[in-house]
Motif scaffolding. Structure first.
Motif, short mmCIF file in Angstrom:
data_model
loop_
_atom_site.label_atom_id
_atom_site.label_comp_id
_atom_site.label_asym_id
_atom_site.label_seq_id
_atom_site.Cartn_x
_atom_site.Cartn_y
_atom_site.Cartn_z
N LEU A 1 0.85 -1.19 0.00
CA LEU A 1 0.00 0.00 0.00
C LEU A 1 0.88 1.24 0.00
N ILE A 2 0.74 2.09 -0.99
CA ILE A 2 1.45 3.36 -1.03
C ILE A 2 0.45 4.47 -0.68
N SER A 3 0.73 5.19 0.41
CA SER A 3 -0.13 6.31 0.79
C SER A 3 0.61 7.61 0.50
N ASP A 4 0.25 8.23 -0.59
CA ASP A 4 0.91 9.43 -1.09
C ASP A 4 0.28 10.67 -0.45
N ASN A 5 1.11 11.41 0.28
CA ASN A 5 0.61 12.55 1.04
C ASN A 5 0.60 13.83 0.20
N ALA A 6 -0.08 13.74 -0.96
CA ALA A 6 -0.23 14.88 -1.88
C ALA A 6 1.12 15.36 -2.42
N SER A 7 1.94 14.41 -2.87
CA SER A 7 3.25 14.76 -3.42
C SER A 7 3.12 15.63 -4.67
N THR A 8 4.13 16.45 -4.90
CA THR A 8 4.16 17.33 -6.08
C THR A 8 5.24 16.90 -7.07
N ASP A 9 5.88 15.75 -6.80
CA ASP A 9 6.91 15.26 -7.71
C ASP A 9 6.36 14.10 -8.54
N GLU A 10 7.22 13.19 -8.95
CA GLU A 10 6.82 12.09 -9.83
C GLU A 10 6.40 10.83 -9.07
N THR A 11 5.97 10.97 -7.83
CA THR A 11 5.65 9.81 -7.00
C THR A 11 4.64 8.88 -7.67
N LYS A 12 3.53 9.42 -8.14
CA LYS A 12 2.50 8.57 -8.74
C LYS A 12 3.04 7.82 -9.95
N ASN A 13 3.81 8.49 -10.79
CA ASN A 13 4.37 7.84 -11.98
C ASN A 13 5.31 6.71 -11.61
N VAL A 14 6.08 6.91 -10.54
CA VAL A 14 6.99 5.86 -10.08
C VAL A 14 6.19 4.63 -9.67
N VAL A 15 5.13 4.83 -8.89
CA VAL A 15 4.32 3.70 -8.41
C VAL A 15 3.67 2.98 -9.59
N VAL A 16 3.04 3.74 -10.47
CA VAL A 16 2.33 3.14 -11.61
C VAL A 16 3.27 2.38 -12.53
N SER A 17 4.52 2.82 -12.61
CA SER A 17 5.48 2.19 -13.52
C SER A 17 5.76 0.73 -13.17
N PHE A 18 5.49 0.32 -11.94
CA PHE A 18 5.78 -1.06 -11.54
C PHE A 18 4.76 -2.05 -12.11
N LYS A 19 3.54 -1.60 -12.37
CA LYS A 19 2.51 -2.46 -12.98
C LYS A 19 2.42 -3.81 -12.26
N ASN A 20 2.36 -3.75 -10.94
CA ASN A 20 2.28 -4.97 -10.15
C ASN A 20 0.93 -5.04 -9.46
N PRO A 21 0.19 -6.14 -9.61
CA PRO A 21 -1.16 -6.23 -9.05
C PRO A 21 -1.22 -6.18 -7.52
N ARG A 22 -0.07 -6.43 -6.87
CA ARG A 22 -0.07 -6.38 -5.40
C ARG A 22 0.06 -4.95 -4.87
N ILE A 23 0.33 -3.99 -5.75
CA ILE A 23 0.49 -2.60 -5.32
C ILE A 23 -0.85 -1.88 -5.36
N ARG A 24 -1.18 -1.21 -4.26
CA ARG A 24 -2.39 -0.39 -4.18
C ARG A 24 -1.96 1.04 -3.88
N TYR A 25 -2.37 1.97 -4.73
CA TYR A 25 -1.95 3.37 -4.59
C TYR A 25 -3.10 4.22 -4.07
N HIS A 26 -2.82 4.98 -3.00
CA HIS A 26 -3.79 5.93 -2.46
C HIS A 26 -3.13 7.30 -2.40
N ARG A 27 -3.87 8.32 -2.81
CA ARG A 27 -3.34 9.68 -2.75
C ARG A 27 -4.28 10.55 -1.91
N ASN A 28 -3.72 11.18 -0.87
CA ASN A 28 -4.50 12.12 -0.07
C ASN A 28 -4.79 13.38 -0.88
N LYS A 29 -5.98 13.93 -0.73
CA LYS A 29 -6.34 15.14 -1.47
C LYS A 29 -5.48 16.33 -1.08
N LYS A 30 -5.04 16.34 0.17
CA LYS A 30 -4.11 17.37 0.64
C LYS A 30 -3.14 16.74 1.62
#
Length: 281
Positions: A35-64
């Motif tokens: 589980l990746i809990s992204d605390n509203a990052s402004t860098d390439e965090t989401k792209n890094v996570v998505v690039s793994f394309k692994n079904p065991r990864i769950r990405y959550h992004r806080n609105k702020k």
């Protein structure tokens, strides 16, 4: 439902996050979700996570950005496993971390958490030294043993990235909180759990803890003129002594004598640190 959730709370650490994720995906024990809990990052965090394309990864992004501790609590509430690891986004697990940690829980089903050794490494991953200076004995530790060594040594003996928590404990101890110091909320949790459950120390290095200029520890532990890390630690330990003072385990005269002595010692050391920060005190 996965047996274990490895959660990585993160904020603007895209470059280091890659290594943390890679260290999770090569675990020898494979029944886990990441589980990746992204605390509203402004860098390439989401792209890094998505690039793994692994079904065991769950990405959550806080609105702020909800702050570091609240993001850790978000990891607790979003996790689906029976057990939980909260891994620093700049740290790396060794491949057998889950296997060794889960064995400790299977061998000792009553424990609230297990923890292990880790090494300090530099920004490039080069070995610096072992994390910590004094440790508990290896294996199963009851309430008195874990807290006794914590109080005796006057420090947190548990690196958060090495901890595997049985999630049942949160129903009794609650979530992470900051009753004493904003920089010691993880230490506060280990004390809260150890007041109600035994724990287990795995006497092996199972993680790399990265030292770099951007980590929170830089502000609280590496500024001699502002020792907020040590002040927070002592406040947590005073809280632990207060919580222990009326328990049955401490009706023993020698244990009470130990607590009383450490209470005076820590109070004196804490006063010196506070005068360093507030000379007029």
């Amino acid at each position: 439902m996965p047996k274990i959730t490895i959660a990585i709370p993160t904020y603007n650490r895209a470059k280091l996050l890659t290594e943390a994720i890679e260290s999770v995906l090569v675990q020898t024990y494979e029944d886990f979700e990441l589980l990746i809990s992204d605390n509203a990052s402004t860098d390439e965090t989401k792209n890094v996570v998505v690039s793994f394309k692994n079904p065991r990864i769950r990405y959550h992004r806080n609105k702020k950005n909800i702050g570091m501790m609240n993001n850790w609590n978000k990891c607790v509430t979003l996790s689906e496993g029976k057990y939980l690891v909260i891994l620093g986004d700049d740290d790396k697990l060794y491949p057998n971390f889950l296997e060794k940690s889960l064995k400790a829980h299977r061998d000792h089903p009553s424990i609230g958490f297990s923890f292990a050794h880790c090494n300090k490494v530099d920004p490039k991953g080069n070995y610096l030294t072992r994390w910590g200076y004094k440790f508990t004995p290896s294996g199963y530790l009851n309430l008195f043993e874990y807290l006794q060594f914590t109080i005796k040594y006057g420090s947190c003996l548990t690196n958060s990235s090495t901890v595997l928590i049985n999630k049942k404990v949160f129903s009794k101890v609650g979530l992470f909180e900051t009753p004493y110091g904003t920089n010691t909320f993880d230490f506060n949790m280990w004390i809260k759990i150890a007041l109600k459950y035994p724990v287990c120390f795995i006497d092996e290095v199972l993680c790399d803890y990265r030292i770099h200029k951007e980590q929170v520890s830089e502000m609280h532990w590496r500024r001699k003129e502002m020792p907020t890390g040590k002040i927070g630690t002592y406040l947590e330990i005073l809280g632990a002594i207060a919580a222990l003072s009326d328990k049955k385990e401490f009706e023993n005269k020698e244990k009470k004598k130990f607590l009383t002595k450490r209470l005076f010692d820590i109070n004196r050391e804490l006063s010196a640190l506070l005068r360093q920060v507030i000379p007029e005190l």
